[in-house]
Design a protein around this motif. Structure first.
Motif, PDB file in Angstrom:
ATOM      1  N   PRO A   1     -25.646 -44.554  43.696  1.00 53.39           N
ATOM      2  CA  PRO A   1     -26.387 -44.378  42.435  1.00 53.39           C
ATOM      3  C   PRO A   1     -25.502 -43.999  41.250  1.00 53.39           C
ATOM      4  CG  PRO A   1     -27.481 -43.209  44.222  1.00 53.39           C
ATOM      5  CD  PRO A   1     -26.193 -43.730  44.764  1.00 53.39           C
ATOM      6  N   ILE A   2     -24.456 -43.233  41.480  1.00 50.36           N
ATOM      7  CA  ILE A   2     -23.595 -42.801  40.384  1.00 50.36           C
ATOM      8  C   ILE A   2     -22.814 -43.984  39.820  1.00 50.36           C
ATOM      9  CG2 ILE A   2     -21.647 -41.316  39.810  1.00 50.36           C
ATOM     10  CD1 ILE A   2     -23.055 -39.520  42.169  1.00 50.36           C
ATOM     11  N   GLU A   3     -22.346 -44.857  40.678  1.00 51.69           N
ATOM     12  CA  GLU A   3     -21.660 -46.060  40.202  1.00 51.69           C
ATOM     13  C   GLU A   3     -22.617 -46.962  39.428  1.00 51.69           C
ATOM     14  OE1 GLU A   3     -20.021 -47.773  43.718  1.00 51.69           O
ATOM     15  OE2 GLU A   3     -18.373 -46.338  43.818  1.00 51.69           O
ATOM     16  N   ASP A   4     -23.863 -47.051  39.879  1.00 56.57           N
ATOM     17  CA  ASP A   4     -24.874 -47.826  39.157  1.00 56.57           C
ATOM     18  C   ASP A   4     -25.123 -47.248  37.769  1.00 56.57           C
ATOM     19  OD1 ASP A   4     -25.194 -49.570  41.271  1.00 56.57           O
ATOM     20  OD2 ASP A   4     -26.941 -48.507  42.087  1.00 56.57           O
ATOM     21  N   ILE A   5     -25.190 -45.917  37.683  1.00 57.16           N
ATOM     22  CA  ILE A   5     -25.419 -45.254  36.402  1.00 57.16           C
ATOM     23  C   ILE A   5     -24.265 -45.537  35.448  1.00 57.16           C
ATOM     24  CG2 ILE A   5     -25.567 -42.983  35.289  1.00 57.16           C
ATOM     25  CD1 ILE A   5     -27.009 -42.056  37.902  1.00 57.16           C
ATOM     26  N   ILE A   6     -23.053 -45.424  35.925  1.00 58.21           N
ATOM     27  CA  ILE A   6     -21.881 -45.670  35.080  1.00 58.21           C
ATOM     28  C   ILE A   6     -21.847 -47.122  34.626  1.00 58.21           C
ATOM     29  CG2 ILE A   6     -19.348 -45.774  35.110  1.00 58.21           C
ATOM     30  CD1 ILE A   6     -19.477 -43.208  36.867  1.00 58.21           C
ATOM     31  N   THR A   7     -22.173 -48.053  35.500  1.00 53.97           N
ATOM     32  CA  THR A   7     -22.227 -49.470  35.127  1.00 53.97           C
ATOM     33  C   THR A   7     -23.283 -49.707  34.053  1.00 53.97           C
ATOM     34  OG1 THR A   7     -21.526 -50.096  37.346  1.00 53.97           O
ATOM     35  CG2 THR A   7     -22.545 -51.808  36.009  1.00 53.97           C
ATOM     36  N   THR A   8     -24.446 -49.083  34.199  1.00 52.81           N
ATOM     37  CA  THR A   8     -25.513 -49.231  33.208  1.00 52.81           C
ATOM     38  C   THR A   8     -25.078 -48.672  31.859  1.00 52.81           C
ATOM     39  OG1 THR A   8     -27.174 -49.052  34.940  1.00 52.81           O
ATOM     40  CG2 THR A   8     -27.916 -48.676  32.683  1.00 52.81           C
ATOM     41  N   ILE A   9     -24.427 -47.517  31.860  1.00 51.82           N
ATOM     42  CA  ILE A   9     -23.950 -46.924  30.609  1.00 51.82           C
ATOM     43  C   ILE A   9     -22.941 -47.834  29.939  1.00 51.82           C
ATOM     44  CG2 ILE A   9     -22.599 -45.026  29.645  1.00 51.82           C
ATOM     45  CD1 ILE A   9     -23.927 -43.227  31.789  1.00 51.82           C
ATOM     46  N   GLN A  10     -22.009 -48.377  30.705  1.00 47.63           N
ATOM     47  CA  GLN A  10     -21.008 -49.267  30.130  1.00 47.63           C
ATOM     48  C   GLN A  10     -21.634 -50.533  29.562  1.00 47.63           C
ATOM     49  OE1 GLN A  10     -18.395 -49.510  33.500  1.00 47.63           O
ATOM     50  NE2 GLN A  10     -17.138 -47.797  32.809  1.00 47.63           N
ATOM     51  N   THR A  11     -22.730 -50.991  30.168  1.00 51.27           N
ATOM     52  CA  THR A  11     -23.443 -52.155  29.655  1.00 51.27           C
ATOM     53  C   THR A  11     -24.137 -51.834  28.340  1.00 51.27           C
ATOM     54  OG1 THR A  11     -23.826 -52.925  31.907  1.00 51.27           O
ATOM     55  CG2 THR A  11     -25.202 -53.876  30.191  1.00 51.27           C
ATOM     56  N   LEU A  12     -24.744 -50.656  28.237  1.00 49.78           N
ATOM     57  CA  LEU A  12     -25.482 -50.271  27.032  1.00 49.78           C
ATOM     58  C   LEU A  12     -24.569 -49.844  25.885  1.00 49.78           C
ATOM     59  CD1 LEU A  12     -28.347 -48.184  28.670  1.00 49.78           C
ATOM     60  CD2 LEU A  12     -28.534 -50.456  27.643  1.00 49.78           C
ATOM     61  N   PHE A  13     -23.379 -49.382  26.197  1.00 51.57           N
ATOM     62  CA  PHE A  13     -22.466 -48.862  25.176  1.00 51.57           C
ATOM     63  C   PHE A  13     -21.799 -50.014  24.430  1.00 51.57           C
ATOM     64  CE2 PHE A  13     -18.137 -47.063  24.192  1.00 51.57           C
ATOM     65  CZ  PHE A  13     -18.559 -46.338  23.094  1.00 51.57           C
ATOM     66  N   THR A  14     -22.287 -50.248  23.228  1.00 54.15           N
ATOM     67  CA  THR A  14     -21.677 -51.245  22.346  1.00 54.15           C
ATOM     68  C   THR A  14     -21.211 -50.515  21.106  1.00 54.15           C
ATOM     69  OG1 THR A  14     -23.795 -51.718  21.316  1.00 54.15           O
ATOM     70  CG2 THR A  14     -23.162 -53.116  23.159  1.00 54.15           C
ATOM     71  N   LYS A  15     -19.935 -50.552  20.844  1.00 52.06           N
ATOM     72  CA  LYS A  15     -19.395 -49.808  19.710  1.00 52.06           C
ATOM     73  C   LYS A  15     -19.901 -50.410  18.408  1.00 52.06           C
ATOM     74  CE  LYS A  15     -15.226 -48.106  21.866  1.00 52.06           C
ATOM     75  NZ  LYS A  15     -13.786 -47.965  21.777  1.00 52.06           N
ATOM     76  N   GLN A  16     -20.671 -49.611  17.693  1.00 54.33           N
ATOM     77  CA  GLN A  16     -21.178 -49.984  16.381  1.00 54.33           C
ATOM     78  C   GLN A  16     -20.666 -48.954  15.376  1.00 54.33           C
ATOM     79  OE1 GLN A  16     -23.067 -52.727  15.700  1.00 54.33           O
ATOM     80  NE2 GLN A  16     -22.876 -53.303  17.845  1.00 54.33           N
ATOM     81  N   PRO A  17     -20.382 -49.365  14.162  1.00 57.34           N
ATOM     82  CA  PRO A  17     -19.905 -48.389  13.174  1.00 57.34           C
ATOM     83  C   PRO A  17     -20.986 -47.355  12.847  1.00 57.34           C
ATOM     84  CG  PRO A  17     -20.221 -50.556  12.173  1.00 57.34           C
ATOM     85  CD  PRO A  17     -20.447 -50.718  13.634  1.00 57.34           C
ATOM     86  N   ASN A  18     -20.543 -46.134  12.614  1.00 58.77           N
ATOM     87  CA  ASN A  18     -21.414 -45.014  12.228  1.00 58.77           C
ATOM     88  C   ASN A  18     -22.514 -44.739  13.246  1.00 58.77           C
ATOM     89  OD1 ASN A  18     -19.963 -44.639   9.844  1.00 58.77           O
ATOM     90  ND2 ASN A  18     -21.187 -46.198   8.813  1.00 58.77           N
ATOM     91  N   THR A  19     -22.240 -44.956  14.510  1.00 63.75           N
ATOM     92  CA  THR A  19     -23.220 -44.727  15.563  1.00 63.75           C
ATOM     93  C   THR A  19     -22.655 -43.721  16.564  1.00 63.75           C
ATOM     94  OG1 THR A  19     -24.026 -46.981  15.314  1.00 63.75           O
ATOM     95  CG2 THR A  19     -24.656 -45.839  17.313  1.00 63.75           C
ATOM     96  N   ILE A  20     -23.488 -42.762  16.938  1.00 68.49           N
ATOM     97  CA  ILE A  20     -23.109 -41.731  17.901  1.00 68.49           C
ATOM     98  C   ILE A  20     -23.769 -42.070  19.232  1.00 68.49           C
ATOM     99  CG2 ILE A  20     -23.151 -39.257  18.411  1.00 68.49           C
ATOM    100  CD1 ILE A  20     -21.668 -39.952  15.802  1.00 68.49           C
ATOM    101  N   TYR A  21     -22.979 -42.048  20.310  1.00 68.20           N
ATOM    102  CA  TYR A  21     -23.478 -42.348  21.656  1.00 68.20           C
ATOM    103  C   TYR A  21     -23.305 -41.108  22.526  1.00 68.20           C
ATOM    104  CZ  TYR A  21     -23.163 -47.212  20.172  1.00 68.20           C
ATOM    105  OH  TYR A  21     -23.311 -48.399  19.500  1.00 68.20           O
ATOM    106  N   GLU A  22     -24.319 -40.779  23.322  1.00 67.51           N
ATOM    107  CA  GLU A  22     -24.270 -39.627  24.209  1.00 67.51           C
ATOM    108  C   GLU A  22     -25.055 -39.916  25.481  1.00 67.51           C
ATOM    109  OE1 GLU A  22     -24.305 -36.200  20.742  1.00 67.51           O
ATOM    110  OE2 GLU A  22     -26.157 -36.673  21.789  1.00 67.51           O
ATOM    111  N   VAL A  23     -24.782 -39.121  26.501  1.00 64.79           N
ATOM    112  CA  VAL A  23     -25.548 -39.166  27.743  1.00 64.79           C
ATOM    113  C   VAL A  23     -26.138 -37.775  27.948  1.00 64.79           C
ATOM    114  CG1 VAL A  23     -25.438 -39.490  30.243  1.00 64.79           C
ATOM    115  CG2 VAL A  23     -24.070 -40.936  28.737  1.00 64.79           C
ATOM    116  N   ARG A  24     -27.398 -37.716  28.327  1.00 66.73           N
ATOM    117  CA  ARG A  24     -28.070 -36.435  28.557  1.00 66.73           C
ATOM    118  C   ARG A  24     -28.597 -36.406  29.993  1.00 66.73           C
ATOM    119  NH1 ARG A  24     -29.334 -32.676  25.143  1.00 66.73           N
ATOM    120  NH2 ARG A  24     -29.015 -34.094  23.405  1.00 66.73           N
TER     121      ARG A  24
END
Length: 87
Positions: free
Chosen positions: A3-26
């Motif tokens: 499950p942890i590898e799945d979570i990290i893969t999902t985060i990497q898929t959702l993380f798209t660097k956009q200007p002036n955007t803050i990304y976090e995980v909670r």
């Protein structure tokens, strides 16, 4: 994959660097539901925060939250917030 590898893969898929955007995980422990929820959050400066649930883990992961947060941070370099009381 675990499950942890799945979570990290999902985060990497959702993380798209956009200007002036803050990304976090909670990571949140739901005491009464006996679950651990993980959210991917992002927001542009001056706009509302958007939150997307990416995982819901069993109570057994509650004690592993600090290690889970560390693994996610090391793999993604995103800020990881936890709101959990370990008792």
């Amino acid at each position: 994959m675990n499950p942890i590898e799945d979570i990290i893969t999902t985060i990497q898929t959702l993380f798209t660097k956009q200007p002036n955007t803050i990304y976090e995980v909670r990571i949140v422990h739901q005491r009464y539901a006996n679950k651990v929820n993980i959210f991917f959050e992002y927001y542009k400066i001056g706009q509302a925060r958007r939150s997307q649930q990416i995982a819901r883990l069993d109570e057994a992961y509650r004690l592993q939250i600090p290690e889970l947060a560390k693994q996610i941070h090391q793999a993604t370099r995103l800020t990881v917030h936890t709101s959990v009381l370990l008792y």
